[in-house]
Design a protein around this motif. Structure first.
Motif, PDB file in Angstrom:
ATOM      1  N   LEU A 141     -35.672  52.753  76.587  1.00 49.58           N
ATOM      2  CA  LEU A 141     -35.478  54.175  76.883  1.00 49.58           C
ATOM      3  C   LEU A 141     -35.217  54.447  78.370  1.00 49.58           C
ATOM      4  CD1 LEU A 141     -38.114  55.766  74.471  1.00 49.58           C
ATOM      5  CD2 LEU A 141     -35.635  55.854  74.245  1.00 49.58           C
ATOM      6  N   PRO A 142     -36.062  53.976  79.294  1.00 50.25           N
ATOM      7  CA  PRO A 142     -35.773  54.265  80.709  1.00 50.25           C
ATOM      8  C   PRO A 142     -34.493  53.618  81.205  1.00 50.25           C
ATOM      9  CG  PRO A 142     -37.649  52.781  80.502  1.00 50.25           C
ATOM     10  CD  PRO A 142     -37.349  53.275  79.135  1.00 50.25           C
ATOM     11  N   LEU A 143     -34.124  52.476  80.661  1.00 53.12           N
ATOM     12  CA  LEU A 143     -32.867  51.839  81.053  1.00 53.12           C
ATOM     13  C   LEU A 143     -31.676  52.694  80.630  1.00 53.12           C
ATOM     14  CD1 LEU A 143     -33.649  48.137  80.041  1.00 53.12           C
ATOM     15  CD2 LEU A 143     -33.609  49.081  82.361  1.00 53.12           C
ATOM     16  N   HIS A 144     -31.723  53.176  79.417  1.00 58.25           N
ATOM     17  CA  HIS A 144     -30.657  54.037  78.883  1.00 58.25           C
ATOM     18  C   HIS A 144     -30.560  55.323  79.695  1.00 58.25           C
ATOM     19  CE1 HIS A 144     -28.664  56.748  76.003  1.00 58.25           C
ATOM     20  NE2 HIS A 144     -28.339  55.698  75.255  1.00 58.25           N
ATOM     21  N   TRP A 145     -31.706  55.945  79.958  1.00 56.50           N
ATOM     22  CA  TRP A 145     -31.723  57.236  80.635  1.00 56.50           C
ATOM     23  C   TRP A 145     -31.318  57.150  82.109  1.00 56.50           C
ATOM     24  CZ3 TRP A 145     -37.236  58.479  78.411  1.00 56.50           C
ATOM     25  CH2 TRP A 145     -37.112  58.820  77.052  1.00 56.50           C
ATOM     26  N   ALA A 146     -31.387  55.961  82.704  1.00 61.84           N
ATOM     27  CA  ALA A 146     -31.037  55.826  84.119  1.00 61.84           C
ATOM     28  C   ALA A 146     -29.558  56.055  84.370  1.00 61.84           C
ATOM     29  CB  ALA A 146     -31.437  54.442  84.624  1.00 61.84           C
ATOM     30  N   GLY A 147     -28.734  55.906  83.332  1.00 63.08           N
ATOM     31  CA  GLY A 147     -27.302  56.141  83.490  1.00 63.08           C
ATOM     32  C   GLY A 147     -26.573  55.071  84.271  1.00 63.08           C
ATOM     33  N   GLU A 148     -27.165  53.895  84.413  1.00 64.87           N
ATOM     34  CA  GLU A 148     -26.559  52.785  85.142  1.00 64.87           C
ATOM     35  C   GLU A 148     -26.363  51.604  84.192  1.00 64.87           C
ATOM     36  OE1 GLU A 148     -25.552  53.172  88.156  1.00 64.87           O
ATOM     37  OE2 GLU A 148     -26.514  55.129  88.479  1.00 64.87           O
ATOM     38  N   PRO A 149     -25.418  50.698  84.510  1.00 66.82           N
ATOM     39  CA  PRO A 149     -25.194  49.552  83.634  1.00 66.82           C
ATOM     40  C   PRO A 149     -26.443  48.680  83.501  1.00 66.82           C
ATOM     41  CG  PRO A 149     -23.374  49.815  85.170  1.00 66.82           C
ATOM     42  CD  PRO A 149     -24.458  50.755  85.627  1.00 66.82           C
ATOM     43  N   PHE A 150     -26.677  48.171  82.291  1.00 64.59           N
ATOM     44  CA  PHE A 150     -27.818  47.283  82.067  1.00 64.59           C
ATOM     45  C   PHE A 150     -27.538  46.404  80.853  1.00 64.59           C
ATOM     46  CE2 PHE A 150     -28.662  50.798  79.231  1.00 64.59           C
ATOM     47  CZ  PHE A 150     -29.293  50.240  78.137  1.00 64.59           C
ATOM     48  N   SER A 151     -28.334  45.371  80.720  1.00 67.81           N
ATOM     49  CA  SER A 151     -28.280  44.477  79.562  1.00 67.81           C
ATOM     50  C   SER A 151     -29.688  44.318  79.016  1.00 67.81           C
ATOM     51  CB  SER A 151     -27.717  43.098  79.955  1.00 67.81           C
ATOM     52  OG  SER A 151     -26.398  43.213  80.447  1.00 67.81           O
ATOM     53  N   TYR A 152     -29.779  44.114  77.691  1.00 69.81           N
ATOM     54  CA  TYR A 152     -31.098  43.934  77.064  1.00 69.81           C
ATOM     55  C   TYR A 152     -30.915  43.193  75.746  1.00 69.81           C
ATOM     56  CZ  TYR A 152     -35.908  44.913  75.651  1.00 69.81           C
ATOM     57  OH  TYR A 152     -37.224  44.791  75.289  1.00 69.81           O
ATOM     58  N   GLN A 153     -31.686  42.132  75.576  1.00 70.15           N
ATOM     59  CA  GLN A 153     -31.674  41.357  74.337  1.00 70.15           C
ATOM     60  C   GLN A 153     -32.854  41.768  73.483  1.00 70.15           C
ATOM     61  OE1 GLN A 153     -29.506  38.535  73.243  1.00 70.15           O
ATOM     62  NE2 GLN A 153     -30.556  39.242  71.384  1.00 70.15           N
ATOM     63  N   GLY A 154     -32.581  42.361  72.320  1.00 70.34           N
ATOM     64  CA  GLY A 154     -33.632  42.785  71.418  1.00 70.34           C
ATOM     65  C   GLY A 154     -33.772  41.858  70.226  1.00 70.34           C
ATOM     66  N   LEU A 155     -34.685  42.204  69.334  1.00 72.48           N
ATOM     67  CA  LEU A 155     -34.879  41.402  68.134  1.00 72.48           C
ATOM     68  C   LEU A 155     -33.623  41.360  67.268  1.00 72.48           C
ATOM     69  CD1 LEU A 155     -38.457  42.360  66.821  1.00 72.48           C
ATOM     70  CD2 LEU A 155     -37.705  40.135  67.672  1.00 72.48           C
ATOM     71  N   HIS A 156     -32.943  42.495  67.174  1.00 75.84           N
ATOM     72  CA  HIS A 156     -31.802  42.600  66.268  1.00 75.84           C
ATOM     73  C   HIS A 156     -30.554  43.145  66.948  1.00 75.84           C
ATOM     74  CE1 HIS A 156     -34.643  41.720  63.108  1.00 75.84           C
ATOM     75  NE2 HIS A 156     -35.385  42.763  63.456  1.00 75.84           N
ATOM     76  N   PHE A 157     -30.490  43.078  68.256  1.00 72.80           N
ATOM     77  CA  PHE A 157     -29.298  43.555  68.967  1.00 72.80           C
ATOM     78  C   PHE A 157     -29.181  42.841  70.307  1.00 72.80           C
ATOM     79  CE2 PHE A 157     -32.726  46.423  70.290  1.00 72.80           C
ATOM     80  CZ  PHE A 157     -32.595  46.405  71.672  1.00 72.80           C
ATOM     81  N   ALA A 159     -27.456  44.038  73.863  1.00 68.93           N
ATOM     82  CA  ALA A 159     -26.708  44.992  74.688  1.00 68.93           C
ATOM     83  C   ALA A 159     -26.264  44.289  75.967  1.00 68.93           C
ATOM     84  CB  ALA A 159     -27.583  46.196  75.018  1.00 68.93           C
ATOM     85  N   ARG A 160     -24.976  44.201  76.169  1.00 70.20           N
ATOM     86  CA  ARG A 160     -24.430  43.453  77.300  1.00 70.20           C
ATOM     87  C   ARG A 160     -23.651  44.381  78.225  1.00 70.20           C
ATOM     88  NH1 ARG A 160     -21.958  38.142  74.085  1.00 70.20           N
ATOM     89  NH2 ARG A 160     -23.844  37.712  72.823  1.00 70.20           N
ATOM     90  N   ASN A 161     -24.187  44.622  79.386  1.00 68.39           N
ATOM     91  CA  ASN A 161     -23.535  45.429  80.415  1.00 68.39           C
ATOM     92  C   ASN A 161     -23.074  46.773  79.844  1.00 68.39           C
ATOM     93  OD1 ASN A 161     -22.661  45.891  83.077  1.00 68.39           O
ATOM     94  ND2 ASN A 161     -20.573  45.278  82.556  1.00 68.39           N
ATOM     95  N   VAL A 162     -24.038  47.524  79.307  1.00 71.13           N
ATOM     96  CA  VAL A 162     -23.742  48.838  78.736  1.00 71.13           C
ATOM     97  C   VAL A 162     -24.207  49.927  79.690  1.00 71.13           C
ATOM     98  CG1 VAL A 162     -23.870  47.988  76.364  1.00 71.13           C
ATOM     99  CG2 VAL A 162     -25.953  48.851  77.473  1.00 71.13           C
ATOM    100  N   VAL A 163     -23.688  51.116  79.494  1.00 73.83           N
ATOM    101  CA  VAL A 163     -24.114  52.272  80.286  1.00 73.83           C
ATOM    102  C   VAL A 163     -24.010  53.500  79.402  1.00 73.83           C
ATOM    103  CG1 VAL A 163     -21.790  52.634  81.237  1.00 73.83           C
ATOM    104  CG2 VAL A 163     -23.788  53.573  82.430  1.00 73.83           C
ATOM    105  N   ALA A 164     -24.986  54.410  79.505  1.00 76.75           N
ATOM    106  CA  ALA A 164     -25.038  55.565  78.607  1.00 76.75           C
ATOM    107  C   ALA A 164     -25.230  56.850  79.392  1.00 76.75           C
ATOM    108  CB  ALA A 164     -26.167  55.394  77.591  1.00 76.75           C
TER     109      ALA A 164
END
Length: 301
Positions: A141-157, A159-164
């Protein structure tokens, strides 16, 4: 003390979802009466057996709160609770950010791990993974809300260099962690802005798969523990602590025994509770609006 009106829940399967009144009109009335927030719960696909034994239906909380936002200017908009494991955390983050943006920064994101087995099965979510999925959401959540590019490896996803976008107005949107377990309290202390315990008798706690909290003294000890752990983790700023005030007498007759209610609220405030969730158990529009007006005139004016 600040007061949250919980939109009356619809028990069973036969009643109309808006029997207690239109969301926009109820929210506007709550704001006029002096309530600080309105809250809606989440049950996207509850089990029929649970509904037959007292369970309740719900609107989608984000859609409904967005509708309430358009009818109000000050009222905070609270989810009580969204079940974080039900959603991909990016969809959860987007919904929360959208409501916060459209409302001018009024969302409070109450989140829980969930307990309805039938809903987990229907949504294709592994109940055994609910704790891990909840922790993923707290990370994402805080990564998404920051509005900056980020990556995150989850159990079932992955996310590679995404920004929202949009970025929410609040930085961050306050997250209140629901649940009574030690794990829930640690999450609140270390990664959230508030703790939302479930005040319920043991039989209800068993159904919700959580520890029972049955006394003010027990709640006081647990709140102090969350404060101590937050301080040990170096968390800045105070946390919010919320309690449901489930008093049948108040729900049916707000003006009766008013001094007793005020005394109980003062005792809760002494132990650290600074938000109270008020329910009116209404089955009609007239009952809802009468309760809101009477409660406001008695306690909030």
């Amino acid at each position: 003390m600040r007061f949250i009106l919980h939109y009356p829940e619809t028990n069973g399967t036969e009643r109309d979802m808006l029997e207690a009144g239109p969301i926009d009109e109820v929210a506007a009335a709550a704001e006029r009466a002096g309530f600080d927030a309105i809250a809606l719960t989440e049950h996207p696909v509850p089990g029929a057996k649970w509904l037959e034994t007292g369970g309740h239906q719900s609107l989608d909380p984000f859609v409904a709160l967005g509708f309430a936002a358009a009818a109000t200017t000050r009222l905070r908009l609270m989810t009580n609770l969204v079940v974080a494991p039900y959603r991909n955390p990016f969809l959860l983050a987007k919904a929360a950010a959208t409501v916060d943006k459209l409302s001018g920064g009024r969302l409070i994101l109450g989140m829980g791990t969930g307990y309805q087995k039938s809903e987990f099965f229907a949504l294709g979510v592994d109940l055994a993974e609910r704790a891990a999925l909840f922790d993923e959401a707290l990370d994402v959540l805080p990564l998404h809300w920051a509005g900056e590019p980020f990556s995150y490896q989850g159990l079932h996803f992955d996310a590679r260099n995404v920004v929202a976008r949009p970025k929410p107005v609040q930085d961050p949107i306050p997250i209140w962690v629901g649940g009574n377990s030690g794990r829930a309290r640690r999450r609140a202390a270390q990664k959230a802005q508030g703790w939302l315990p479930m005040m319920a008798p043991p039989e209800v706690a068993v159904t919700a798969q959580t520890m029972a909290i049955t006394s003010r003294e027990q709640l006081a000890t647990l709140i102090q523990g969350v404060k101590d752990e937050a301080a040990a983790a170096g968390r800045p700023g105070p946390l919010d602590f919320t309690s449901s005030y489930n008093d049948a007498a108040l729900a049916s007759a707000p003006t009766a025994d008013a001094d007793r209610h005020r005394e109980q609220w003062a005792e809760l405030e002494k132990i650290g509770v600074n938000w109270l969730i008020i329910s009116c158990h209404s089955t009609s529009r007239e009952q809802t609006f009468d309760f809101i007006e009477t409660f406001g005139g008695t306690y909030l004016s």
